[in-house]
Design a protein around this motif. Structure first.
Motif, short mmCIF file in Angstrom:
data_model
loop_
_atom_site.label_atom_id
_atom_site.label_comp_id
_atom_site.label_asym_id
_atom_site.label_seq_id
_atom_site.Cartn_x
_atom_site.Cartn_y
_atom_site.Cartn_z
N UNK A 57 0.22 3.87 10.95
CA UNK A 57 0.00 5.31 10.83
C UNK A 57 0.14 6.03 12.16
N UNK A 58 -0.14 5.35 13.27
CA UNK A 58 -0.19 6.01 14.58
C UNK A 58 1.14 5.88 15.32
N UNK A 59 1.51 6.92 16.00
CA UNK A 59 2.77 6.91 16.74
C UNK A 59 2.68 6.10 18.02
N UNK A 60 1.52 6.12 18.66
CA UNK A 60 1.36 5.40 19.91
C UNK A 60 0.95 3.94 19.66
N UNK A 61 1.39 3.02 20.52
CA UNK A 61 0.93 1.63 20.39
C UNK A 61 -0.58 1.55 20.66
N UNK A 62 -1.25 0.62 19.97
CA UNK A 62 -2.69 0.46 20.11
C UNK A 62 -2.99 -1.00 20.45
N UNK A 63 -3.83 -1.22 21.45
CA UNK A 63 -4.30 -2.57 21.80
C UNK A 63 -5.61 -2.82 21.05
N UNK B 167 0.81 -1.21 0.00
CA UNK B 167 0.00 0.00 0.00
C UNK B 167 0.85 1.26 0.00
N UNK B 168 0.22 2.36 -0.38
CA UNK B 168 0.74 3.71 -0.16
C UNK B 168 -0.27 4.41 0.73
N UNK B 169 0.10 4.59 2.00
CA UNK B 169 -0.84 5.08 2.99
C UNK B 169 -0.71 6.59 3.16
N UNK B 170 -1.87 7.26 3.13
CA UNK B 170 -1.94 8.68 3.49
C UNK B 170 -2.83 8.81 4.71
N UNK B 171 -2.36 9.48 5.74
CA UNK B 171 -3.12 9.63 6.98
C UNK B 171 -3.47 11.09 7.20
N UNK B 172 -4.71 11.32 7.63
CA UNK B 172 -5.17 12.68 7.93
C UNK B 172 -5.91 12.68 9.26
N UNK B 173 -5.76 13.77 10.00
CA UNK B 173 -6.51 13.95 11.23
C UNK B 173 -5.95 13.22 12.44
N UNK B 174 -4.74 12.66 12.33
CA UNK B 174 -4.21 11.89 13.45
C UNK B 174 -3.83 12.77 14.65
N UNK B 175 -3.82 14.08 14.44
CA UNK B 175 -3.56 14.97 15.58
C UNK B 175 -4.66 14.89 16.62
N UNK B 176 -5.81 14.31 16.25
CA UNK B 176 -6.92 14.16 17.21
C UNK B 176 -6.65 13.05 18.22
N UNK B 177 -5.70 12.17 17.90
CA UNK B 177 -5.36 11.10 18.85
C UNK B 177 -4.49 11.71 19.95
N UNK B 178 -4.86 11.57 21.23
CA UNK B 178 -4.08 12.22 22.30
C UNK B 178 -2.66 11.69 22.39
N UNK B 179 -1.73 12.56 22.77
CA UNK B 179 -0.33 12.16 22.91
C UNK B 179 -0.13 11.19 24.06
N UNK B 180 -0.96 11.29 25.08
CA UNK B 180 -0.90 10.35 26.19
C UNK B 180 -2.30 10.20 26.79
N UNK B 181 -2.47 9.23 27.66
CA UNK B 181 -3.76 8.99 28.28
C UNK B 181 -4.62 8.04 27.46
N UNK B 182 -5.69 7.52 28.11
CA UNK B 182 -6.52 6.50 27.46
C UNK B 182 -7.49 7.08 26.44
N UNK B 183 -7.82 6.29 25.45
CA UNK B 183 -8.85 6.63 24.46
C UNK B 183 -9.21 5.36 23.71
N UNK B 184 -10.41 5.36 23.12
CA UNK B 184 -10.85 4.25 22.29
C UNK B 184 -10.90 4.73 20.85
#
Length: 591
Positions: free
Chosen positions: A438-444, A404-421
């Motif tokens: 695409x995401x900098x933080x690990x995801x479970x 693939x060639x991946x383009x990501x947009x809007x990832x600034x909405x993912x918090x730098x730290x703390x929980x989220x779904x």
């Protein structure tokens, strides 16, 4: 080069052994004084230390000038030792300073410029040294030029912005042995950081072993002169510069440790290729000029192997430096970097001793390169077994940069730290890998237990902390265990990824969201980030026109896809129909 090509006027020691001795003398201060250097970098302003170190460099170059004037090998080796002390003091300062002035998404680029700049400077210095050595009283001109460069370095250092000490009250421990052990302890507190340090240290052993042999290799294997040494160094250096800068581009603006296994593979392949490409016997008419060496069979293959060694070395080393800086605690970051320098020194001194012993026992230089390449493969396998995260990110990176060639947009909405779904539409068997890439933080990720057990992918899912789940009618205990694990992950401040449809789409459309997300938010009221994958429908991992993988690469390589994220939703505003509508709007008409 003076010791290799003019050895008789300096000493009776064999040039190949003397080159490794000189390398060991330069590296020794890193082992002896790095602990003290790390303490000083944590206690004092790093800009001030930078200027003081550059003043020291001016004084050392005066010692070197005296050594050349007096034609004293002892004084020159002493100056080399002092330059090792200078670099020992400067290492923790420059690497710990970067995170104080750069954002995380700039760290890879900053380290790439530092590494590329360092090796380009080595190249320019060697070229200038070679030209100056050819003129009358060339040694004195070399020393004078070094003094001018040192003065220029001091003047440049005055422009370094202030970098306040993170721990100004630190009491400096003058005992290098106990402080060395303490610094290594700081590094060992975080296993990925410590293993990054081991990886960096191995790279410097590997690279220093090759660099130290260049003069003897050029003379005894290629049959060249001083110009051939410069050609080898230039090729290797340009490769590292290209690899370092390429690393920033391939990393996509964040620390991509998936490039580390890629780099180690290239270091092994081209190390072996260099050994195999080396000529079996000394060319007739040696020593040869550079043009004549280039005309010999196999020389271009040797240069290509050296170039690629440098490129893959840059891909290997830059993410490890950035990872070490970003994941170490700010209060003792410089001491962690000092621990890195200690380990680097230990590895390089051991490498110099081992190389000297093997060469003294009669091993040829090309054979030494081959042995080092095989050892590189063994070390890489050892590190990746201990920390599967490296191999995991490599698999994810390869997927995103080949299929693939991946383009990501809007990832600034993912918090730098703390929980989220994170919630997303489910189109293919590799959706979780695409989002992870695409995401900098690990995801479970919570995923169907059948997908979790897929061959090959199961390794990735297991080591990324994915959470397998089954419908209650199939395995009620597994379902309850999954929800309990989600609660633990969110309580620990982690990101949890969810595909609320509960299954991969059969027609490309978004199926109704199931109530699992509601249950999660009732127990764990955390923000929800809606996301949508676009362009995955029709890829070989989707179910379009039959089972997944029934038509491999039916869209070819590098097919374009997108990941779009929307603003975070507070938990009290989340309802299933509204959340599904938001994901559908983010996806749009492009399936």
């Amino acid at each position: 080069m003076l010791l290799t090509f003019q050895a008789a006027s300096w000493t009776t020691i064999a040039p190949a052994l003397l080159a490794n001795l000189a390398a060991g003398i330069f590296i020794l201060p890193f082992f002896l004084f790095s602990a003290t250097a790390g303490q000083l970098a944590d206690k004092y302003d790093k800009a001030r230390l930078t200027r003081l170190v550059k003043v020291l460099e001016v004084a050392i170059m005066l010692v070197a000038l005296a050594g050349f004037v007096l034609h004293s090998l002892a004084v020159l080796l002493g100056a080399l030792f002092l330059l090792g002390c200078h670099s020992t003091l400067f290492g923790p300062v420059k690497y710990a300073l970067l995170p104080q002035h750069l954002h995380e998404d700039e760290l890879v680029g900053g380290n790439a410029l530092v590494e590329a700049g360092t090796f380009v400077a080595i190249l320019l210095g060697t070229l200038a040294g070679g030209m100056l050595a050819a003129v009358e009283h060339g040694e004195r001109w070399i020393a004078a030029a070094g003094l001018v460069v040192a003065i220029a370095g001091y003047l440049t250092s005055r422009g370094v912005p202030s970098a306040p000490a993170p721990e100004p009250g630190l009491a400096v421990n003058p005992n290098p042995l106990t402080e060395t052990w303490r610094n290594i302890g700081f590094a060992r507190e975080n296993q990925p950081v410590f293993l990054a340090i081991l990886g960096i240290s191995w790279f410097w052993l590997y690279g220093a072993l090759f660099l130290a042999q260049f003069p003897a290799y050029a003379k005894s294997v290629l049959g060249g002169n001083e110009g051939t040494v410069t050609l080898l160094l230039a090729t290797f250096t340009v490769g590292i510069g290209i690899g370092s800068l390429l690393c920033e581009k391939l990393s996509g603006g964040h620390i991509e440790i998936g490039l580390v296994p890629f780099g180690s593979i290239g270091l092994t392949i081209f190390g072996l290729d260099l050994a195999l490409a080396s000529p079996a016997g000394l060319p007739v008419g040696a020593p040869l000029a550079v043009a004549e060496v280039l005309g010999q069979p196999g020389t271009l293959r040797v240069l290509f192997a050296l170039l690629m060694l440098g490129v893959f070395g840059g891909l290997f080393i830059v993410p490890l430096y950035a990872m070490m800086q970003s994941r170490s605690a700010a209060a003792h970051r410089a001491r962690v970097i000092a621990a890195n320098n200690i380990m680097n020194a230990l590895f390089m001194v051991a490498g110099a001793l081992a190389a000297g012993s093997l060469l003294g026992a009669g091993l040829s230089i090309p054979a030494l390169f081959g042995v080092a390449a095989v050892m590189n493969a063994a070390v890489a396998v050892y590190i990746y077994r201990l920390v599967p995260e490296f191999l995991l990110r490599f698999i994810v990176w390869m997927l995103i940069h080949t299929v693939y060639r991946l383009r990501a947009r809007g990832l600034e909405h993912i918090p730098e730290d703390g929980p989220a779904v994170l919630v997303c539409n489910h189109v293919s068997f590799v959706d979780a890998l695409v989002i992870s890439a695409a995401c900098r933080r690990p995801i479970r990720f919570v995923m169907d237990h059948r997908i979790f057990r897929w061959p090959v992918l199961s390794f990735v899912f297991r080591h990324s902390g994915a959470i397998p789940i089954a419908p209650a009618r199939e395995d009620a205990a597994m379902m309850e265990a999954a929800f309990a694990e989600v609660s633990r992950a969110l309580a620990a401040g982690e990101l949890v990824g969810l595909f609320p449809e509960g299954r991969i789409t059969f027609d490309g459309e978004i199926s109704p969201f199931r109530p699992g997300i509601t249950r999660i938010l009732e127990a764990n009221p955390v923000p929800v980030i809606p996301m949508a994958l676009r362009g995955m429908w029709g890829s070989m991992f989707s179910r379009k026109d039959g089972p997944a993988l029934s038509r491999p690469l039916r869209r070819g390589l590098f097919s374009r896809i997108e990941l779009v994220a929307g603003p975070a939703l507070p938990p009290e505003r989340v309802c299933l129909p509204g959340l599904q509508l938001q994901v559908a709007q983010l996806r749009g008409d492009w399936k």
